[in-house]
Write an enzyme that holds these catalytic residues in place. Sequence first.
Site, PDB file in Angstrom:
ATOM      1  N   LYS A   9       0.827  -1.214   0.000  1.00 47.03           N
ATOM      2  CA  LYS A   9       0.000   0.000   0.000  1.00 47.03           C
ATOM      3  C   LYS A   9       0.854   1.252   0.000  1.00 47.03           C
ATOM      4  O   LYS A   9       2.044   1.228   0.352  1.00 47.03           O
ATOM      5  CB  LYS A   9      -0.947   0.023   1.205  1.00 47.03           C
ATOM      6  CG  LYS A   9      -0.294  -0.259   2.576  1.00 47.03           C
ATOM      7  CD  LYS A   9       0.263   0.954   3.279  1.00 47.03           C
ATOM      8  CE  LYS A   9       1.038   0.595   4.532  1.00 47.03           C
ATOM      9  NZ  LYS A   9       1.825   1.660   5.094  1.00 47.03           N
ATOM     10  N   PRO A  95       8.936  -4.082  -1.165  1.00 39.66           N
ATOM     11  CA  PRO A  95      10.228  -3.851  -0.489  1.00 39.66           C
ATOM     12  C   PRO A  95      10.128  -3.989   1.029  1.00 39.66           C
ATOM     13  O   PRO A  95       9.165  -3.526   1.629  1.00 39.66           O
ATOM     14  CB  PRO A  95      10.597  -2.421  -0.889  1.00 39.66           C
ATOM     15  CG  PRO A  95       9.436  -1.858  -1.629  1.00 39.66           C
ATOM     16  CD  PRO A  95       8.540  -2.969  -2.029  1.00 39.66           C
ATOM     17  N   GLY A  99       8.166   0.862   4.153  1.00 39.93           N
ATOM     18  CA  GLY A  99       7.013   1.724   4.431  1.00 39.93           C
ATOM     19  C   GLY A  99       5.827   1.408   3.541  1.00 39.93           C
ATOM     20  O   GLY A  99       4.906   2.208   3.399  1.00 39.93           O
ATOM     21  N   GLY A 101       4.111  -1.697   3.818  1.00 41.44           N
ATOM     22  CA  GLY A 101       3.258  -2.708   4.438  1.00 41.44           C
ATOM     23  C   GLY A 101       3.425  -4.126   3.907  1.00 41.44           C
ATOM     24  O   GLY A 101       2.458  -4.887   3.876  1.00 41.44           O
ATOM     25  N   GLY A 102       4.646  -4.499   3.535  1.00 42.96           N
ATOM     26  CA  GLY A 102       4.871  -5.849   3.018  1.00 42.96           C
ATOM     27  C   GLY A 102       4.602  -6.931   4.058  1.00 42.96           C
ATOM     28  O   GLY A 102       3.936  -7.932   3.782  1.00 42.96           O
ATOM     29  N   GLY A 103       5.113  -6.731   5.261  1.00 41.47           N
ATOM     30  CA  GLY A 103       4.884  -7.704   6.331  1.00 41.47           C
ATOM     31  C   GLY A 103       3.391  -7.821   6.637  1.00 41.47           C
ATOM     32  O   GLY A 103       2.870  -8.921   6.853  1.00 41.47           O
ATOM     33  N   ASP A 137      -1.598  -2.135  10.163  1.00 36.88           N
ATOM     34  CA  ASP A 137      -1.843  -2.102   8.713  1.00 36.88           C
ATOM     35  C   ASP A 137      -2.422  -3.404   8.169  1.00 36.88           C
ATOM     36  O   ASP A 137      -2.725  -3.499   6.975  1.00 36.88           O
ATOM     37  CB  ASP A 137      -0.530  -1.835   7.958  1.00 36.88           C
ATOM     38  CG  ASP A 137      -0.024  -0.419   8.157  1.00 36.88           C
ATOM     39  OD1 ASP A 137      -0.820   0.451   8.546  1.00 36.88           O
ATOM     40  OD2 ASP A 137       1.174  -0.195   7.910  1.00 36.88           O
TER      41      ASP A 137
HETATM   42  P1  ATP Z   1       4.782  -0.699   7.457  1.00 38.86           P
HETATM   43  O1  ATP Z   1       4.676   0.144   6.249  1.00 38.86           O
HETATM   44  O2  ATP Z   1       3.569  -1.575   7.706  1.00 38.86           O
HETATM   45  O3  ATP Z   1       5.258   0.020   8.678  1.00 38.86           O
HETATM   46  P2  ATP Z   1       7.189  -1.745   6.326  1.00 38.86           P
HETATM   47  O4  ATP Z   1       6.738  -1.975   4.919  1.00 38.86           O
HETATM   48  O5  ATP Z   1       8.018  -0.540   6.600  1.00 38.86           O
HETATM   49  O6  ATP Z   1       5.917  -1.802   7.242  1.00 38.86           O
HETATM   50  P3  ATP Z   1       7.797  -4.515   6.606  1.00 38.86           P
HETATM   51  O7  ATP Z   1       8.665  -4.942   5.486  1.00 38.86           O
HETATM   52  O8  ATP Z   1       6.352  -4.823   6.555  1.00 38.86           O
HETATM   53  O9  ATP Z   1       8.038  -2.964   6.813  1.00 38.86           O
HETATM   54  O10 ATP Z   1       8.332  -5.097   8.004  1.00 38.86           O
HETATM   55  C1  ATP Z   1       9.628  -4.891   8.375  1.00 38.86           C
HETATM   56  C2  ATP Z   1      10.057  -5.496   9.724  1.00 38.86           C
HETATM   57  O11 ATP Z   1       9.292  -6.624  10.119  1.00 38.86           O
HETATM   58  C3  ATP Z   1      11.468  -5.991   9.581  1.00 38.86           C
HETATM   59  O12 ATP Z   1      12.139  -5.539  10.735  1.00 38.86           O
HETATM   60  C4  ATP Z   1      11.392  -7.497   9.557  1.00 38.86           C
HETATM   61  O13 ATP Z   1      12.496  -8.058  10.226  1.00 38.86           O
HETATM   62  C5  ATP Z   1      10.096  -7.807  10.285  1.00 38.86           C
HETATM   63  N1  ATP Z   1       9.317  -8.907   9.640  1.00 38.86           N
HETATM   64  C6  ATP Z   1       8.666  -9.899  10.257  1.00 38.86           C
HETATM   65  N2  ATP Z   1       8.017 -10.677   9.379  1.00 38.86           N
HETATM   66  C7  ATP Z   1       8.234 -10.160   8.160  1.00 38.86           C
HETATM   67  C8  ATP Z   1       7.809 -10.525   6.849  1.00 38.86           C
HETATM   68  N3  ATP Z   1       7.030 -11.587   6.607  1.00 38.86           N
HETATM   69  N4  ATP Z   1       8.212  -9.744   5.841  1.00 38.86           N
HETATM   70  C9  ATP Z   1       8.993  -8.653   6.071  1.00 38.86           C
HETATM   71  N5  ATP Z   1       9.440  -8.289   7.268  1.00 38.86           N
HETATM   72  C10 ATP Z   1       9.066  -9.025   8.327  1.00 38.86           C
END
Ligand code: ATP
Length: 303
Positions: A9, A95, A99, A101-103, A137
Site C-alpha cells: 500500500k 520492499p 514503508g 506494508g509488506g509484512g 496495517d
Molecule cells: P509498514 O509500512 O507496515 O510500517 P514496512 O513496509 O516498513 O511496514 P515490513 O517490510 O512490513 O516494513 O516489516 C519490516 C520489519 O518486520 C522488519 O524488521 C522485519 O524483520 C520484520 N518482519 C517480520 N516478518 C516479516 C515478513 N514476513 N516480511 C517482512 N518483514 C518481516
Amino acid sequence: MVHTKAPGKINVFLKVGRLEPDGYHDVAIAYQAVSLYEEVRAVEADDFSVSVTGTVELSRVPTDASNIAIKAAQLLAHHTGYRGGVRLAIEKHVPVTGGMGGGSADAAATLIACDALWGTALPRDEMLGLAAQLGADVPFALTGGTAIGTGRGDQLSPALAKGTFQWVLALADFGLSTPGVYSELDRHRDRHAQDIFPADVAPSVDADVLQALRAGDPHMLAETLYNDLQAPALHLEPSLAATLELGEENGALAGIVSGSGPTVAFLAADPDSALELQLALESARLTVVRATGPVHGARIVSD
Ligand code: ATP
C-alpha cells in the site's frame, strides 16, 4: 495447497496525532492498495514453518517464529482451536522495511490461506479483529482498495475512489525503522514546541484528499499528498531529499515518502509519463518499480 496474495500500500495522506501516554500515536491515514503483491502458499503440516523468496532484498526478513506470517497462522490456530500447523512459502515483491506494508500483506495473505486450508471459515469481522491484533496495517491488507484508517490506523472505513492512479516507486537500499521515525517526529515536535501548533488529539483526513480520490484525478491528488513522517524520515536520511527532487524535475506530479520510508512514491499523470519518469530515475541508478492503484485486498489465487 492454498495460494493467496495480498497487496502492498501507499499512504497518500498520513497525519500523526500527539504522543499518547502509552507511547503510541493516533493517526489519520488514506490508504491505497497498489499492484505489488505478496504471495503465500500454505501446505498442511504438523508444526509451523516459513520460507521466503522474492524479487526484493530479503536479508532483513526473519524465517523463525518472529516472522509475522507465522504469528498470523498461530493466532488463527489459537483463536479457532485448530490443532495442526502449516508450512508457509512467501514470495515477496513489496520492499522490506520500505514503508509499504509488506509484512502486513504477508500476515493478511497467511490468515486467509490458513483459514481456507484448515476449513476454519472465520467470519469476516473476526478475521479483521485478528488482523488488527497482528498490526495496525494488517486489516487494510485484507480489505484493499482505498480506505481511511483512524485510531492506530486499524479502524477502517472504505473511501470512494474512481479510476487508476500511476505510481513510480524509488526503492532504497537501506531500511528505516517505523518506531525510529516516530521518535524523530516526537523529538522534532518537542524542540519546536514554541513555534508550531500542538498536534491534534484525533487527527482526520483532509476533505480535499477524499475529493481527489473520488474524482480519480491525479492532478488533484498530487496537490493533497501529505505525510507527517516525511520530515523526520528526511532528517534521518537526508539522501531522500535528492530523490524527491529528481522525481519532481523529471515529470512527477508530486512525490512523497511512503509511510515511514524510505521508499519514495511519485504520482504520474498517465502511463507514458510514468515510464519516462521510471527511465530518468533508473539512469540516476535508482532502483525503481511501477505500480497502479487501487487494487483489491487479500484473496485466494486459483492456480
Ligand atoms: P509498514 O509500512 O507496515 O510500517 P514496512 O513496509 O516498513 O511496514 P515490513 O517490510 O512490513 O516494513 O516489516 C519490516 C520489519 O518486520 C522488519 O524488521 C522485519 O524483520 C520484520 N518482519 C517480520 N516478518 C516479516 C515478513 N514476513 N516480511 C517482512 N518483514 C518481516
